[in-house]
Write an enzyme that holds these catalytic residues in place. Structure first.
Site, PDB file in Angstrom:
ATOM      1  CD  GLU A 153      11.190  -3.861  11.332  1.00 23.79           C
ATOM      2  OE1 GLU A 153      11.815  -3.350  12.286  1.00 23.79           O
ATOM      3  OE2 GLU A 153      10.164  -4.559  11.496  1.00 23.79           O
ATOM      4  CD  GLU A 158       5.166  -7.226  11.327  1.00 26.33           C
ATOM      5  OE1 GLU A 158       5.654  -7.586  12.410  1.00 26.33           O
ATOM      6  OE2 GLU A 158       4.863  -6.043  11.058  1.00 26.33           O
TER       7      GLU A 158
END
Length: 279
Positions: A153, A158
């Protein structure tokens, strides 16, 4: 030629060796050429040739204790308008939907799985983020050939309302499982009021995450195998706005509707130098 950005090939004070890439995809020596993009220039739903509405965990509940229901084919949660993709989270329970899992919030999660995946290159997403308590927008990639965490990932961006203006870039794989991942953060004071370029440079040697051409996290290929480096296999893109959860935290219902706006998504690959002319 309009230069979209210069992504410096160094971090944390290291010597900089810029590599340029062109918006128009012109392949010049040492440059990157455009291989996939969505400019969001047609109003309406997200382009079905490029994006899939991801709803697979609605019934059982989304990961990390998140509180949202991801709706499909619903302009209230994702639409293209005025040259932007707008992902909107709302305080509402869509309990009439067959896959509703009791969530009190709606949002959208768009992915390119089955439409486009990538191995190496330069990814750039220009976006403006929501900034309310409990919001958790993300720009990221997942392995297309193996389940998490074995597939890897790459969290390109974010942001959470508990720490407005802190932008995080993080790598996850089998070797980081059970931890918060291998990551870093950068301060972007106007992340919620202005558009910025969130970038990933991905080579066989390393991953470098940047904002507006400023790298702030590097993850190197240690050469120890798939547990540490599953990043020599295809990954697909994800754009989503989660609510609450382990990272999003407590939710202030006054923030809704919350908007995550994306001006474009562009993927570049290093141009292949042409063969030398015959003598």
């Amino acid at each position: 030629m309009r230069i979209a950005a210069i992504l410096a090939l160094g971090v944390a004070g290291a010597a900089l060796a810029p590599a340029t890439y062109a918006q128009d995809g012109a392949a010049t020596k040492g440059s990157y050429e455009l291989v996939w993009a969505d400019e969001f220039d047609t109003d309406g739903p997200p382009d079905p040739a490029k994006w899939v509405w991801d709803t697979h965990a609605n019934k059982i509940g989304w990961y990390n204790k998140e509180l949202q229901y991801y709706a499909a084919d619903r302009p209230e949660n994702a639409r293209v308008e005025g040259g932007r993709l707008i992902i909107t989270a709302r305080k509402e329970a869509l309990s009439d939907r067959a896959d509703h899992g009791g969530q009190g919030y709606s949002s959208a999660r768009l992915i390119t799985r089955g439409k486009a995946d990538f191995t190496y290159g330069l990814v750039e997403v220009r976006a403006k983020l929501p900034c309310g308590q409990g919001s958790w927008p993300a720009i990221w990639m997942l392995g297309a050939t193996a389940p998490w965490p074995d597939g890897g990932e790459i969290d390109i961006m974010e942001h959470v309302g508990t720490t407005p203006g802190d932008v995080f870039g993080t790598i996850h794989n089998r070797s980081t499982a059970g931890t918060s991942g291998n990551g870093n953060k950068i301060r972007v004071d106007d992340a919620c009021t202005a558009f910025h370029d969130y970038q990933l440079l991905w080579t066989p040697r390393e991953l470098r995450i940047a904002v507006d051409g400023k790298p702030y996290h590097r993850y190197a290929n240690a050469g120890t195998g798939d547990d540490q480096w599953p990043f020599d296999k295809p990954h697909y893109l994800l754009l989503n706005l989660a609510i609450g959860g382990a990272m999003g935290g407590a939710v202030d219902d006054a923030i809704f509707p919350a908007h995550f706006e994306i001006e474009y998504v562009r993927v570049y690959r290093q141009a292949v130098r042409g063969a030398a002319p015959a003598e």
